[in-house]
Design a protein around this motif. Structure first.
Motif, PDB file in Angstrom:
ATOM      1  N   ALA A  50      -4.858  44.162  20.801  1.00  0.00           N
ATOM      2  CA  ALA A  50      -6.116  44.482  21.592  1.00  0.00           C
ATOM      3  C   ALA A  50      -6.691  43.262  22.185  1.00  0.00           C
ATOM      4  CB  ALA A  50      -7.227  44.793  20.400  1.00  0.00           C
ATOM      5  N   ALA A  51      -6.532  42.191  21.748  1.00  0.00           N
ATOM      6  CA  ALA A  51      -7.031  40.606  22.508  1.00  0.00           C
ATOM      7  C   ALA A  51      -6.051  40.407  23.728  1.00  0.00           C
ATOM      8  CB  ALA A  51      -6.956  39.540  21.385  1.00  0.00           C
ATOM      9  N   THR A  59     -10.101  34.207  11.039  1.00  0.00           N
ATOM     10  CA  THR A  59     -11.054  33.068  10.923  1.00  0.00           C
ATOM     11  C   THR A  59     -11.162  32.266  12.388  1.00  0.00           C
ATOM     12  OG1 THR A  59      -9.161  31.584  10.119  1.00  0.00           O
ATOM     13  CG2 THR A  59     -10.876  32.570   8.613  1.00  0.00           C
ATOM     14  N   GLY A  60      -9.892  32.422  13.035  1.00  0.00           N
ATOM     15  CA  GLY A  60     -10.001  31.623  14.332  1.00  0.00           C
ATOM     16  C   GLY A  60     -10.612  32.358  15.522  1.00  0.00           C
ATOM     17  N   TYR A  61     -10.618  33.762  15.269  1.00  0.00           N
ATOM     18  CA  TYR A  61     -11.392  34.601  16.313  1.00  0.00           C
ATOM     19  C   TYR A  61     -12.791  34.421  16.619  1.00  0.00           C
ATOM     20  CZ  TYR A  61      -6.977  36.998  17.061  1.00  0.00           C
ATOM     21  OH  TYR A  61      -5.533  37.441  17.414  1.00  0.00           O
ATOM     22  N   ARG A  62     -13.443  34.032  15.420  1.00  0.00           N
ATOM     23  CA  ARG A  62     -14.815  33.576  15.285  1.00  0.00           C
ATOM     24  C   ARG A  62     -15.581  34.700  15.859  1.00  0.00           C
ATOM     25  NH1 ARG A  62     -15.328  31.494  12.241  1.00  0.00           N
ATOM     26  NH2 ARG A  62     -17.100  30.523  12.562  1.00  0.00           N
ATOM     27  N   ALA A  93     -11.870  38.174  21.779  1.00  0.00           N
ATOM     28  CA  ALA A  93     -12.177  38.364  20.319  1.00  0.00           C
ATOM     29  C   ALA A  93     -12.865  39.577  19.925  1.00  0.00           C
ATOM     30  CB  ALA A  93     -12.822  36.936  20.049  1.00  0.00           C
ATOM     31  N   MET A  94     -13.768  39.992  20.872  1.00  0.00           N
ATOM     32  CA  MET A  94     -14.547  41.078  20.473  1.00  0.00           C
ATOM     33  C   MET A  94     -13.784  42.328  20.487  1.00  0.00           C
ATOM     34  SD  MET A  94     -18.368  40.645  21.802  1.00  0.00           S
ATOM     35  CE  MET A  94     -18.361  40.201  23.531  1.00  0.00           C
ATOM     36  N   ALA A  95     -12.958  42.408  21.519  1.00  0.00           N
ATOM     37  CA  ALA A  95     -11.818  43.568  21.736  1.00  0.00           C
ATOM     38  C   ALA A  95     -11.120  43.727  20.528  1.00  0.00           C
ATOM     39  CB  ALA A  95     -11.036  43.399  23.014  1.00  0.00           C
ATOM     40  N   ALA A  96     -10.579  42.543  19.802  1.00  0.00           N
ATOM     41  CA  ALA A  96      -9.572  42.456  18.523  1.00  0.00           C
ATOM     42  C   ALA A  96     -10.638  42.700  17.709  1.00  0.00           C
ATOM     43  CB  ALA A  96      -9.102  41.055  18.394  1.00  0.00           C
TER      44      ALA A  96
END
Ligand code: PLP
Length: 395
Positions: free
Chosen positions: A57-58, A244-247, A276-279
Protein backbone atom coordinates in the motif's frame (compact mmCIF):
# COMPACT_ATOMS: atom_id res chain seq x y z
CA UNK A 1 38.65 31.62 31.62
CA UNK A 2 37.49 32.69 28.19
CA UNK A 3 34.26 30.95 27.29
CA UNK A 4 33.89 29.85 23.71
CA UNK A 5 31.07 31.37 21.71
CA UNK A 6 29.48 27.93 21.45
CA UNK A 7 29.51 27.52 25.24
CA UNK A 8 27.96 30.97 25.65
CA UNK A 9 25.20 29.96 23.24
CA UNK A 10 24.12 27.36 25.80
CA UNK A 11 22.35 30.16 27.67
CA UNK A 12 19.64 30.23 25.04
CA UNK A 13 17.91 27.07 26.27
CA UNK A 14 14.68 27.23 28.20
CA UNK A 15 14.45 26.56 31.93
CA UNK A 16 12.26 23.57 31.10
CA UNK A 17 14.86 21.96 28.85
CA UNK A 18 17.45 22.22 31.61
CA UNK A 19 15.36 19.74 33.62
CA UNK A 20 15.30 17.19 30.78
CA UNK A 21 17.86 14.40 30.56
CA UNK A 22 18.38 11.99 27.63
CA UNK A 23 16.69 8.59 27.89
CA UNK A 24 18.91 6.26 29.93
CA UNK A 25 17.57 3.36 27.85
CA UNK A 26 18.75 4.80 24.55
CA UNK A 27 21.99 6.10 26.02
CA UNK A 28 22.84 2.66 27.40
CA UNK A 29 21.72 0.84 24.27
CA UNK A 30 23.90 3.04 22.06
CA UNK A 31 26.85 2.93 24.45
CA UNK A 32 27.07 -0.88 24.31
CA UNK A 33 27.08 -0.96 20.49
CA UNK A 34 30.87 -0.85 20.38
CA UNK A 35 31.22 -3.93 22.63
CA UNK A 36 32.39 -6.87 20.45
CA UNK A 37 29.89 -9.74 20.23
CA UNK A 38 27.24 -7.78 22.18
CA UNK A 39 23.73 -9.29 22.32
CA UNK A 40 21.08 -6.63 22.92
CA UNK A 41 17.61 -7.19 24.34
CA UNK A 42 17.19 -3.51 25.06
CA UNK A 43 14.98 -1.67 22.61
CA UNK A 44 11.26 -2.39 22.37
CA UNK A 45 10.90 -2.83 18.69
CA UNK A 46 9.31 -5.70 16.76
CA UNK A 47 11.91 -7.78 14.91
CA UNK A 48 9.36 -8.78 12.26
CA UNK A 49 9.17 -7.24 8.80
CA UNK A 50 6.12 -5.19 7.84
CA UNK A 51 3.58 -7.65 6.35
CA UNK A 52 3.74 -7.65 2.55
CA UNK A 53 0.15 -6.47 1.94
CA UNK A 54 0.80 -3.39 4.10
CA UNK A 55 4.10 -2.57 2.40
CA UNK A 56 2.42 -2.75 -1.01
CA UNK A 57 0.00 0.00 0.00
CA UNK A 58 2.91 2.37 0.69
CA UNK A 59 4.56 1.42 -2.62
CA UNK A 60 1.29 2.02 -4.48
CA UNK A 61 0.88 5.44 -2.84
CA UNK A 62 4.35 6.48 -3.97
CA UNK A 63 3.86 5.13 -7.50
CA UNK A 64 0.58 6.97 -7.93
CA UNK A 65 2.13 10.30 -6.91
CA UNK A 66 0.30 10.54 -3.62
CA UNK A 67 2.78 13.28 -2.73
CA UNK A 68 0.79 16.34 -1.68
CA UNK A 69 -0.27 17.70 1.69
CA UNK A 70 -3.29 15.92 3.08
CA UNK A 71 -5.14 17.54 5.97
CA UNK A 72 -3.60 17.87 9.41
CA UNK A 73 -6.03 15.39 10.97
CA UNK A 74 -4.78 12.81 8.45
CA UNK A 75 -6.57 11.32 5.45
CA UNK A 76 -10.25 10.65 5.97
CA UNK A 77 -9.69 7.10 4.68
CA UNK A 78 -7.24 6.40 7.49
CA UNK A 79 -9.39 8.10 10.12
CA UNK A 80 -12.30 5.92 9.00
CA UNK A 81 -10.13 2.82 9.20
CA UNK A 82 -8.94 3.84 12.67
CA UNK A 83 -12.50 4.58 13.80
CA UNK A 84 -13.71 1.16 12.64
CA UNK A 85 -10.68 -0.56 14.16
CA UNK A 86 -11.34 1.04 17.58
CA UNK A 87 -15.01 0.09 17.35
CA UNK A 88 -14.52 -3.49 16.22
CA UNK A 89 -11.63 -4.34 18.50
CA UNK A 90 -12.43 -2.39 21.69
CA UNK A 91 -16.01 -1.20 21.34
CA UNK A 92 -14.96 2.46 21.31
CA UNK A 93 -17.05 5.06 19.51
CA UNK A 94 -15.11 7.80 17.74
CA UNK A 95 -16.33 9.61 14.63
CA UNK A 96 -13.76 9.69 11.84
CA UNK A 97 -14.71 13.25 10.87
CA UNK A 98 -14.44 14.89 14.29
CA UNK A 99 -12.91 12.69 16.99
CA UNK A 100 -9.66 11.36 15.53
CA UNK A 101 -6.24 12.82 14.68
CA UNK A 102 -3.55 10.85 12.85
CA UNK A 103 -0.21 11.62 14.47
CA UNK A 104 3.49 10.92 13.94
CA UNK A 105 3.47 7.78 16.07
CA UNK A 106 1.98 7.49 19.53
CA UNK A 107 4.84 9.75 20.57
CA UNK A 108 3.48 12.84 18.82
CA UNK A 109 -0.01 12.11 20.13
CA UNK A 110 1.36 12.21 23.68
CA UNK A 111 3.29 15.37 22.97
CA UNK A 112 0.29 17.14 21.46
CA UNK A 113 -1.86 16.38 24.50
CA UNK A 114 0.76 17.45 27.03
CA UNK A 115 1.72 20.60 25.09
CA UNK A 116 -1.96 21.55 24.81
CA UNK A 117 -2.86 21.23 28.49
CA UNK A 118 0.17 22.01 30.64
CA UNK A 119 0.76 25.25 32.49
CA UNK A 120 3.64 25.81 34.85
CA UNK A 121 3.52 23.47 37.89
CA UNK A 122 0.70 21.33 36.53
CA UNK A 123 1.22 17.76 37.61
CA UNK A 124 0.99 14.53 35.62
CA UNK A 125 1.03 11.35 37.70
CA UNK A 126 2.04 8.11 36.03
CA UNK A 127 3.64 4.79 36.75
CA UNK A 128 6.32 3.74 34.22
CA UNK A 129 7.31 4.61 30.62
CA UNK A 130 10.06 7.29 30.96
CA UNK A 131 9.03 9.35 27.94
CA UNK A 132 5.99 10.59 29.88
CA UNK A 133 8.06 12.28 32.58
CA UNK A 134 10.47 13.93 30.17
CA UNK A 135 7.70 15.19 27.87
CA UNK A 136 5.88 16.59 30.87
CA UNK A 137 9.03 18.50 31.85
CA UNK A 138 9.63 19.79 28.31
CA UNK A 139 6.16 21.30 28.46
CA UNK A 140 6.73 22.95 31.83
CA UNK A 141 4.80 20.45 33.95
CA UNK A 142 5.84 18.28 36.87
CA UNK A 143 5.72 14.51 36.56
CA UNK A 144 4.52 12.67 39.66
CA UNK A 145 6.03 9.21 39.48
CA UNK A 146 3.85 6.70 41.29
CA UNK A 147 5.62 3.66 42.72
CA UNK A 148 3.37 0.67 42.00
CA UNK A 149 5.92 -2.08 42.69
CA UNK A 150 4.13 -3.18 45.87
CA UNK A 151 0.92 -3.88 43.96
CA UNK A 152 2.35 -6.10 41.22
CA UNK A 153 2.84 -2.94 39.14
CA UNK A 154 -0.88 -2.21 38.83
CA UNK A 155 -2.13 1.24 39.82
CA UNK A 156 -4.70 0.64 42.55
CA UNK A 157 -7.63 2.95 43.41
CA UNK A 158 -6.11 3.49 46.88
CA UNK A 159 -2.83 4.69 45.44
CA UNK A 160 -4.60 6.85 42.89
CA UNK A 161 -6.78 8.41 45.62
CA UNK A 162 -3.74 9.05 47.76
CA UNK A 163 -1.91 10.68 44.83
CA UNK A 164 -4.87 12.94 44.09
CA UNK A 165 -5.24 13.87 47.75
CA UNK A 166 -1.60 14.86 48.13
CA UNK A 167 -1.12 16.74 44.83
CA UNK A 168 -3.19 19.79 44.06
CA UNK A 169 -2.19 20.63 40.50
CA UNK A 170 -3.06 17.42 38.70
CA UNK A 171 -4.38 18.06 35.20
CA UNK A 172 -4.14 14.60 33.73
CA UNK A 173 -3.02 11.08 34.48
CA UNK A 174 -1.27 8.79 32.03
CA UNK A 175 -2.20 5.14 32.11
CA UNK A 176 -0.30 2.70 29.94
CA UNK A 177 -2.21 -0.51 29.33
CA UNK A 178 -0.60 -2.95 28.44
CA UNK A 179 2.42 -1.52 30.16
CA UNK A 180 5.96 -0.84 29.13
CA UNK A 181 8.15 -1.92 31.00
CA UNK A 182 6.18 -4.46 33.07
CA UNK A 183 3.83 -6.07 30.54
CA UNK A 184 0.98 -5.90 33.04
CA UNK A 185 -2.55 -5.36 31.71
CA UNK A 186 -5.58 -3.98 33.55
CA UNK A 187 -8.62 -6.21 33.92
CA UNK A 188 -12.14 -4.86 33.65
CA UNK A 189 -12.42 -4.89 37.46
CA UNK A 190 -9.17 -3.00 37.91
CA UNK A 191 -10.23 -0.40 35.35
CA UNK A 192 -13.64 0.06 36.97
CA UNK A 193 -11.93 0.65 40.31
CA UNK A 194 -9.86 3.48 38.81
CA UNK A 195 -12.95 4.83 37.07
CA UNK A 196 -14.75 5.08 40.40
CA UNK A 197 -11.99 7.39 41.68
CA UNK A 198 -11.62 9.49 38.52
CA UNK A 199 -15.25 9.96 37.53
CA UNK A 200 -15.92 12.74 40.04
CA UNK A 201 -12.84 14.72 39.02
CA UNK A 202 -11.97 16.76 35.94
CA UNK A 203 -8.67 14.96 35.53
CA UNK A 204 -8.01 14.02 31.91
CA UNK A 205 -7.13 10.37 31.42
CA UNK A 206 -4.45 9.89 28.79
CA UNK A 207 -4.70 6.22 27.92
CA UNK A 208 -1.65 4.94 26.05
CA UNK A 209 -2.85 1.72 24.45
CA UNK A 210 -0.10 1.30 21.87
CA UNK A 211 0.32 -2.38 22.88
CA UNK A 212 -3.43 -3.15 22.95
CA UNK A 213 -3.26 -5.75 20.17
CA UNK A 214 -0.50 -7.57 22.03
CA UNK A 215 -2.67 -8.76 24.93
CA UNK A 216 -2.18 -12.48 25.48
CA UNK A 217 -4.95 -13.71 27.78
CA UNK A 218 -8.37 -12.16 27.67
CA UNK A 219 -9.52 -9.04 25.86
CA UNK A 220 -7.85 -5.66 25.98
CA UNK A 221 -10.05 -3.30 28.00
CA UNK A 222 -9.94 0.42 27.30
CA UNK A 223 -10.76 2.81 30.13
CA UNK A 224 -12.32 5.06 27.47
CA UNK A 225 -15.30 2.70 27.35
CA UNK A 226 -16.25 3.80 30.88
CA UNK A 227 -15.29 7.49 30.87
CA UNK A 228 -15.33 8.59 27.22
CA UNK A 229 -15.90 12.31 27.99
CA UNK A 230 -12.81 12.40 30.14
CA UNK A 231 -10.41 10.16 28.22
CA UNK A 232 -8.16 10.42 25.21
CA UNK A 233 -6.98 7.17 23.66
CA UNK A 234 -3.58 6.83 22.08
CA UNK A 235 -2.93 3.93 19.75
CA UNK A 236 -1.16 3.31 16.46
CA UNK A 237 0.40 0.84 14.07
CA UNK A 238 3.95 0.70 15.47
CA UNK A 239 3.76 -2.41 17.61
CA UNK A 240 0.90 -4.56 16.30
CA UNK A 241 2.00 -4.39 12.66
CA UNK A 242 5.76 -4.01 13.21
CA UNK A 243 5.62 -0.53 11.65
CA UNK A 244 7.71 1.50 14.12
CA UNK A 245 9.58 3.31 11.33
CA UNK A 246 6.41 4.32 9.45
CA UNK A 247 5.57 6.71 12.31
CA UNK A 248 1.77 6.61 12.36
CA UNK A 249 -0.24 6.99 15.56
CA UNK A 250 -3.84 7.72 16.49
CA UNK A 251 -5.25 10.20 18.99
CA UNK A 252 -8.98 9.74 19.66
CA UNK A 253 -11.20 11.64 22.05
CA UNK A 254 -14.23 13.88 22.54
CA UNK A 255 -14.76 16.33 19.66
CA UNK A 256 -14.20 19.51 21.68
CA UNK A 257 -10.90 18.26 23.04
CA UNK A 258 -9.73 16.97 19.67
CA UNK A 259 -10.40 20.42 18.15
CA UNK A 260 -8.03 21.97 20.67
CA UNK A 261 -5.39 19.29 20.23
CA UNK A 262 -5.54 19.82 16.48
CA UNK A 263 -4.28 23.37 16.95
CA UNK A 264 -0.97 22.17 18.36
CA UNK A 265 -0.86 19.15 16.05
CA UNK A 266 -1.39 21.13 12.84
CA UNK A 267 1.19 23.74 13.74
CA UNK A 268 3.92 21.29 14.63
CA UNK A 269 3.56 18.69 11.89
CA UNK A 270 1.30 20.17 9.18
CA UNK A 271 0.31 16.68 7.99
CA UNK A 272 1.57 13.10 8.41
CA UNK A 273 3.25 11.32 5.50
CA UNK A 274 0.94 10.04 2.75
CA UNK A 275 2.61 6.68 1.93
CA UNK A 276 2.76 5.86 5.65
CA UNK A 277 -0.93 6.75 6.04
CA UNK A 278 -1.87 4.60 3.03
CA UNK A 279 -0.04 1.66 4.62
CA UNK A 280 -1.59 2.28 8.05
CA UNK A 281 -5.05 2.32 6.50
CA UNK A 282 -4.49 -1.18 5.15
CA UNK A 283 -2.97 -2.28 8.46
CA UNK A 284 -6.11 -1.23 10.34
CA UNK A 285 -8.69 -2.43 7.85
CA UNK A 286 -7.62 -5.56 5.99
CA UNK A 287 -8.46 -9.12 6.98
CA UNK A 288 -4.89 -10.14 6.20
CA UNK A 289 -3.67 -7.88 9.02
CA UNK A 290 -5.70 -9.87 11.52
CA UNK A 291 -3.84 -12.95 10.35
CA UNK A 292 -0.37 -11.36 10.36
CA UNK A 293 -0.82 -9.84 13.82
CA UNK A 294 -2.20 -13.09 15.23
CA UNK A 295 0.88 -14.88 13.91
CA UNK A 296 3.26 -12.33 15.48
CA UNK A 297 1.36 -12.48 18.74
CA UNK A 298 1.65 -16.24 18.83
CA UNK A 299 5.41 -15.96 18.32
CA UNK A 300 5.73 -13.33 21.05
CA UNK A 301 3.76 -15.50 23.44
CA UNK A 302 5.99 -18.49 22.71
CA UNK A 303 9.10 -16.36 23.33
CA UNK A 304 7.60 -14.91 26.50
CA UNK A 305 6.89 -18.37 27.90
CA UNK A 306 10.41 -19.51 27.10
CA UNK A 307 12.03 -16.41 28.62
CA UNK A 308 9.93 -16.32 31.80
CA UNK A 309 10.62 -19.98 32.48
CA UNK A 310 14.36 -19.56 31.90
CA UNK A 311 14.55 -16.44 34.07
CA UNK A 312 12.69 -18.16 36.90
CA UNK A 313 15.06 -21.11 36.71
CA UNK A 314 17.91 -18.64 37.17
CA UNK A 315 16.05 -17.28 40.25
CA UNK A 316 14.83 -14.01 38.79
CA UNK A 317 11.38 -13.23 40.17
CA UNK A 318 8.92 -11.96 37.60
CA UNK A 319 5.24 -11.57 36.96
CA UNK A 320 4.18 -13.34 33.78
CA UNK A 321 3.54 -10.36 31.52
CA UNK A 322 0.11 -10.42 29.86
CA UNK A 323 0.87 -7.82 27.20
CA UNK A 324 3.52 -5.97 25.18
CA UNK A 325 6.88 -7.71 24.73
CA UNK A 326 8.89 -7.17 27.89
CA UNK A 327 9.68 -9.15 31.02
CA UNK A 328 10.37 -7.03 34.09
CA UNK A 329 12.43 -9.24 36.36
CA UNK A 330 13.81 -8.76 39.86
CA UNK A 331 17.54 -9.25 40.09
CA UNK A 332 18.26 -12.33 42.30
CA UNK A 333 19.57 -11.66 45.82
CA UNK A 334 23.01 -13.10 45.15
CA UNK A 335 23.66 -10.89 42.10
CA UNK A 336 24.71 -7.22 42.21
CA UNK A 337 21.66 -5.47 43.68
CA UNK A 338 22.11 -2.07 42.05
CA UNK A 339 20.33 -2.62 38.72
CA UNK A 340 22.53 -0.20 36.76
CA UNK A 341 25.71 -1.82 38.07
CA UNK A 342 24.20 -5.24 37.37
CA UNK A 343 23.34 -4.32 33.76
CA UNK A 344 26.90 -3.05 33.24
CA UNK A 345 28.36 -6.19 34.79
CA UNK A 346 26.28 -8.38 32.46
CA UNK A 347 27.77 -6.50 29.51
CA UNK A 348 31.30 -6.81 30.91
CA UNK A 349 31.15 -10.48 31.79
CA UNK A 350 28.91 -12.05 29.12
CA UNK A 351 28.22 -9.26 26.57
CA UNK A 352 24.49 -9.28 27.22
CA UNK A 353 22.61 -5.95 27.28
CA UNK A 354 19.28 -5.53 29.10
CA UNK A 355 17.77 -2.33 30.48
CA UNK A 356 18.23 -1.34 34.14
CA UNK A 357 14.84 -0.94 35.84
CA UNK A 358 15.56 2.26 37.77
CA UNK A 359 15.38 4.22 34.50
CA UNK A 360 11.62 3.57 34.65
CA UNK A 361 11.16 5.51 37.85
CA UNK A 362 10.69 4.60 41.52
CA UNK A 363 9.75 0.97 41.95
CA UNK A 364 12.01 -0.03 39.06
CA UNK A 365 15.18 -0.15 41.15
CA UNK A 366 16.49 -3.69 41.50
CA UNK A 367 14.78 -4.85 38.30
CA UNK A 368 15.80 -5.33 34.69
CA UNK A 369 13.67 -5.11 31.58
CA UNK A 370 14.28 -7.79 28.98
CA UNK A 371 12.70 -7.28 25.58
CA UNK A 372 11.49 -10.43 23.84
CA UNK A 373 10.88 -8.70 20.55
CA UNK A 374 13.81 -10.76 19.31
CA UNK A 375 14.16 -14.07 17.45
CA UNK A 376 14.08 -17.29 19.50
CA UNK A 377 17.71 -18.00 18.56
CA UNK A 378 18.72 -14.69 20.14
CA UNK A 379 16.71 -15.41 23.28
CA UNK A 380 18.32 -18.84 23.56
CA UNK A 381 21.74 -17.27 23.25
CA UNK A 382 20.78 -14.66 25.88
CA UNK A 383 19.69 -17.39 28.29
CA UNK A 384 22.95 -19.27 27.65
CA UNK A 385 24.91 -16.12 28.50
CA UNK A 386 22.85 -15.44 31.63
CA UNK A 387 23.41 -19.04 32.72
CA UNK A 388 27.11 -18.54 32.17
CA UNK A 389 26.94 -15.32 34.25
CA UNK A 390 25.17 -17.17 37.06
CA UNK A 391 27.88 -19.82 36.86
CA UNK A 392 30.58 -17.19 37.37
CA UNK A 393 28.79 -15.54 40.32
CA UNK A 394 27.54 -18.74 41.99
CA UNK A 395 30.67 -20.88 41.52
N1 PLP B 1 4.07 4.39 24.30
C1 PLP B 1 4.72 3.34 24.81
C2 PLP B 1 4.28 2.80 26.12
C3 PLP B 1 5.82 2.77 24.15
O1 PLP B 1 6.48 1.75 24.69
C4 PLP B 1 6.22 3.33 22.91
C5 PLP B 1 7.39 2.78 22.17
O2 PLP B 1 8.21 2.06 22.70
C6 PLP B 1 5.51 4.42 22.40
C7 PLP B 1 4.44 4.92 23.12
C8 PLP B 1 5.90 5.08 21.11
O3 PLP B 1 5.15 4.60 20.04
P1 PLP B 1 5.35 5.17 18.58
O4 PLP B 1 6.49 4.42 17.95
O5 PLP B 1 4.06 4.87 17.87
O6 PLP B 1 5.63 6.61 18.67
Amino acid sequence: VIMSKEAKMMDIFSAELKTVTPSPIHTFSEAVDHVPNILKLTIGEPDFNVPEHIKQAAVAAISSDDSHYSVSAGTLALRQAASQFLKRHYDLNYRATTDILITIGATEALYVVLASILDENDEIPTPAYPVYAQMTRINGGQPVLIDVSDDDFVLTPEKLKQTIATHHHIKAIIINNPSNPTGITYSETQIKALVSVLKDTNILIISDEIYSELTYNGQHESIARYLPEQTVVINGVSKAYAMTGYRIGVLAGPTLLINEFNKVHSFIIMTPSNPAMAAAKVAFSSQESLVSTAKMKQDYQHRRDYLVKALKQLEFECIVPNGAFYVFAKVPDDFIQDDVAFANDLVDKVQLAVVAGSGFGPGGAGYIRVSYAAAMSKLEEAVARLTCYAGIIRK
